[in-house]
Design an enzyme around this catalytic site. Structure first.
Site, short mmCIF file in Angstrom:
data_model
loop_
_atom_site.label_atom_id
_atom_site.label_comp_id
_atom_site.label_asym_id
_atom_site.label_seq_id
_atom_site.Cartn_x
_atom_site.Cartn_y
_atom_site.Cartn_z
N GLU A 15 1.00 -4.65 7.32
CA GLU A 15 1.45 -5.37 8.51
C GLU A 15 1.02 -4.75 9.82
OE1 GLU A 15 3.41 -4.03 6.23
OE2 GLU A 15 5.14 -5.27 5.78
N ASP A 88 5.53 -4.53 3.38
CA ASP A 88 6.78 -3.82 3.07
C ASP A 88 7.48 -4.34 1.82
OD1 ASP A 88 6.45 -2.14 5.20
OD2 ASP A 88 7.70 -3.31 6.58
N ASP A 90 10.15 -5.72 0.68
CA ASP A 90 11.35 -6.56 0.70
C ASP A 90 10.94 -8.03 0.83
OD1 ASP A 90 10.53 -6.69 3.32
OD2 ASP A 90 12.37 -5.86 4.18
N GLU A 92 10.78 -10.11 3.32
CA GLU A 92 9.86 -10.41 4.41
C GLU A 92 8.43 -9.98 4.04
OE1 GLU A 92 11.93 -11.80 6.71
OE2 GLU A 92 10.13 -12.66 7.63
N TYR A 305 11.71 3.48 3.33
CA TYR A 305 11.83 2.18 3.97
C TYR A 305 13.20 2.00 4.60
CZ TYR A 305 11.07 -2.77 4.80
OH TYR A 305 10.92 -3.99 5.40
N ARG A 307 14.85 -0.72 5.75
CA ARG A 307 15.72 -1.90 5.54
C ARG A 307 16.23 -1.88 4.11
NH1 ARG A 307 11.63 -4.42 8.33
NH2 ARG A 307 12.13 -4.44 10.54
N HIS A 350 15.62 -0.68 -4.37
CA HIS A 350 15.53 0.07 -3.13
C HIS A 350 16.29 1.38 -3.21
CE1 HIS A 350 14.36 -3.55 -0.46
NE2 HIS A 350 13.34 -2.99 -1.06
#
Ligand SMILES: [Zn+2]
Ligand SMILES: [Zn+2]
Length: 666
Positions: A15, A88, A90, A92, A305, A307, A350
């Protein structure tokens, strides 16, 4: 001269440029790493982009202005020997990968997706050994949220524009947040303060002094409601005579180590200890995650990470903490904590937010990191280490002191073993050890201090306590806390008084309309249920269209009813405390971009205006001529400036202190 044909490289897309730099560092020259700069496809801005008649089919378009970037990615993909998307780990990130795959023509089941929870050499290398296909459930969970937010935003906003004022907007989660803030305001307004008194006293036993508080009479606990009850107590005792110890007790207790950070607890702690807004915390954390350039080592991700709602630690992370703790503090300080999964439903892939290398202490990075990065890293590192340490052991002491049946109680605390607080200094406990006495010993009163108090209204929310409340209600998620806070602030629905959140009139008006017109979809329980359903989409237990449908059916009815029935909401003017200097009429409080001001109520017949100046009664410390006045930023934060602005540019976040009066010397 013979030119060797250049060997085709493998293409990796992430990203952000910072992340690209860090990864490029690890993969070597066979790889080219490019950044997509976030999403490349999204719903169109100009229209709803969701087909509510046909199973909520979203219509995605390439994001405007990204054509050159998309073309260069396509070109790079064409000449590459392989393509990997390493966005990433997740929802998103998965959606970004899916959209990229679509544009670059990668097959969904082709092994093009690579994920890692930390951007370190071993983690990245390992991840590239196991590329996988797109996880459609994750993508669907993202699509569901995106489509929901779109349906709500694009349905409610036009109604607000038409019935209240242009430019307003509302959303699901943000309405719940704003509702909590306004409910608190009602509680505060309804609060009736109650008087009570405290009666503390200092005693001495030999040379040792200690404090105690009034406990009760005749062995029973009692409250002091007013001055009279205090006088009655004081009449019963003779402070010149001895007091007797009538009871001694000690009780051991322990404080368990805290869990390592999740997104929510990190934001809360950074808000209360460092005064950061959730958005700032996330920006700094992202920088630490994507990679910092270290001397001799190059770019490396310093934290995992950011989030996550998991407090789980990987086996490697636990070993790394164990080694550090035993070496640095000793065996007795180490205690392995097994974290229980939050819910059997959630695929707990996670981890908690933690440093990628325990040996990289905050002190060792102090010169390299910015001040903000250092302070946040310090929180994360210390909390991680502490989470794997032994409990703190305390001894709670209590003494009862009596004369003529009036009882005082002294409490003390002794740290038997500091445990995890050795690594987390902000949580350490101070010793307050009572003198060692026996029942029957005599002590003397040095003084006593009656004090009047009033019960306090409930405290306004801070960002920290609001995030906690949202999490407890089950409406917050790691990816939504910061945007929710940010949105209600940016829209002018809330402001800040120091750290306390204060709703604005506008916030009050909008919420009133939204709650009245959309009672179901802004309801706390309903919102929490929808969030749970979104989680179930992620685990493949529910189809995403079903979640939307469950929401949209009642919602669209409410929308229709609001268009039909909602009366135009007048925004009443608040009356200013001064009259118009031009015509003598009432003035009202109006808002402009620069804040509130007084305007003549006869506008447009009279154009009288006056700025609202709140002086604090001291001269400007910079120019010495102007007055210090209270001002507000566009975001509603209070600061102090000079009344002569723009001639004098004095500004301060904190209230300037009055200088000591100069002693006159002749
Ligand atoms: Zn006027
Ligand atoms: Zn000044």
């Amino acid at each position: 001269m013979v030119t060797k044909k250049k060997k085709a490289k493998k293409l990796v897309i992430v990203e952000s440029p910072a992340k690209a730099r860090t990864i490029e560092n690890y993969l070597g020259k066979d790889y080219e790493v490019l950044a997509s700069m976030g999403h490349i496809r999204d719903l169109p801005k100009s229209q709803l982009g969701v087909d509510t008649e046909h199973n909520y089919e979203p219509r995605y378009i390439n994001i405007r202005g990204k054509a050159p970037l998309i073309n260069s990615l396509k070109k790079a993909a064409k000449s590459a020997s392989a393509v990997y998307v390493a966005s990433d780990p997740d929802r998103e990130g998965e959606a970004i990968a899916w959209h990229l795959g679509h544009i670059l023509g990668l097959p969904d089941d082709g092994k093009n997706r690579v994920t890692f929870n930390e951007i370190t050499k071993p983690a990245v290398k390992e991840a590239f050994k196991h590329p996988r296909g797109i996880e459609q459930d994750l993508v669907d969970a993202q699509q569901a949220r995106r489509v929901l937010d779109r349906l709500v935003g694009y349905s409610i906003s036009p109604i607000l524009w038409q019935k209240v004022k242009r430019g307003l907007s509302a959303g699901r989660v943000q309405s719940v947040a704003l509702g909590l803030i306004l409910d608190k305001e009602k509680e505060i307004a309804a609060f009736v303060p109650k008087e009570y008194w405290s009666l503390n006293a200092d005693f001495k036993a030999g040379k040792k002094e200690f404090s105690a508080e009034f406990y009760g009479t005749n062995g029973k606990k009692a409250k002091l409601d007013n001055q009279q009850s205090v006088s009655e107590i004081l009449k019963k005792i003779d402070s010149n005579k001895d007091f007797q110890i009538t009871d001694i007790s000690t009780k051991d207790s322990k404080r368990n180590a805290p869990n390592p950070f999740t997104t929510s607890t990190l934001q809360q702690t950074a808000n209360s200890q460092l005064n950061y807004h959730a958005r700032k915390t996330m920006q700094i954390a992202q920088g630490l995650y994507e990679g910092i350039s270290l001397p001799k080592i190059g770019h490396v991700g310093l934290i995992t990470y950011m989030r996550t709602d998991s407090t789980r630690l990987s086996e490697t992370a636990q070993e790394m903490a164990k080694k550090f703790i035993i070496e640095k503090f000793g065996n007795e300080y180490y205690h392995r904590h097994n974290v229980v999964k939050k819910s059997e439903n959630v695929q707990d892939a996670h981890e908690a937010i933690r440093p990628t290398d325990a040996e990289r202490t905050p002190e060792s990075l102090k010169e390299i990191l910015t001040r903000d990065q250092y302070r946040l890293y310090n929180l994360i590192w210390s909390r991680f280490i502490a989470s794997q340490m032994s409990e703190q052991k305390l001894e709670n002491q209590s003494l009862m002191i009596e004369q003529n049946k009036v009882v005082w109680r002294a409490t003390g605390i002794k740290v038997l073993f500091d445990g995890w607080t050795k690594a987390l200094k902000t949580s350490s406990t101070k010793n307050n050890i009572l003198p060692s006495l026996k029942i029957g010993d005599l002590v003397q009163m040095i003084n006593n201090l009656p004090e009047q108090h009033f019960t306090q209204p409930p405290a306004r929310y801070t960002e920290a306590s609001l995030i906690r409340a949202l999490e407890e209600l089950g409406v917050g998620r790691p990816s939504t806390y910061a945007p929710t806070m940010d949105t209600i602030q940016r829209r002018g629905y809330i402001g800040f008084d120091q750290k306390k959140i204060v709703p604005t009139d506008l916030g009050d008006i909008v919420q009133d309309v939204v709650v009245k017109s959309f009672p179901e979809v802004t309801d706390k329980q309903f919102t929490s249920k929808i969030e749970d359903e979104l989680d179930k989409v992620e685990t493949g237990n529910v189809k995403w269209q079903k979640v939307i449908d469950e929401f949209y059916k009642p919602f669209s009815k409410e929308v229709d009813a609001a268009i039909e029935n909602l009366e135009k909401v007048p925004i009443y003017d608040r009356i200013a405390p001064e009259l118009c200097e031009i015509c003598g009429s009432l003035m009202v409080i109006r808002r402009s971009r620069r804040g509130e001001f007084y305007a003549c109520s006869r506008f447009p017949d009279c154009h009288g205006t006056k700025s609202i100046v709140e002086e604090i009664g001291m001269k400007c410390p910079k120019c010495g001529i102007g007055e210090v006045v209270v001002k507000r930023t566009k975001r509603g934060r209070i600061f102090y400036g000079c009344s002569r602005y723009p001639d004098c540019d004095f500004a301060s976040w904190t209230k300037p202190k009055k200088p000591e009066e100069d002693s006159t010397t002749n």
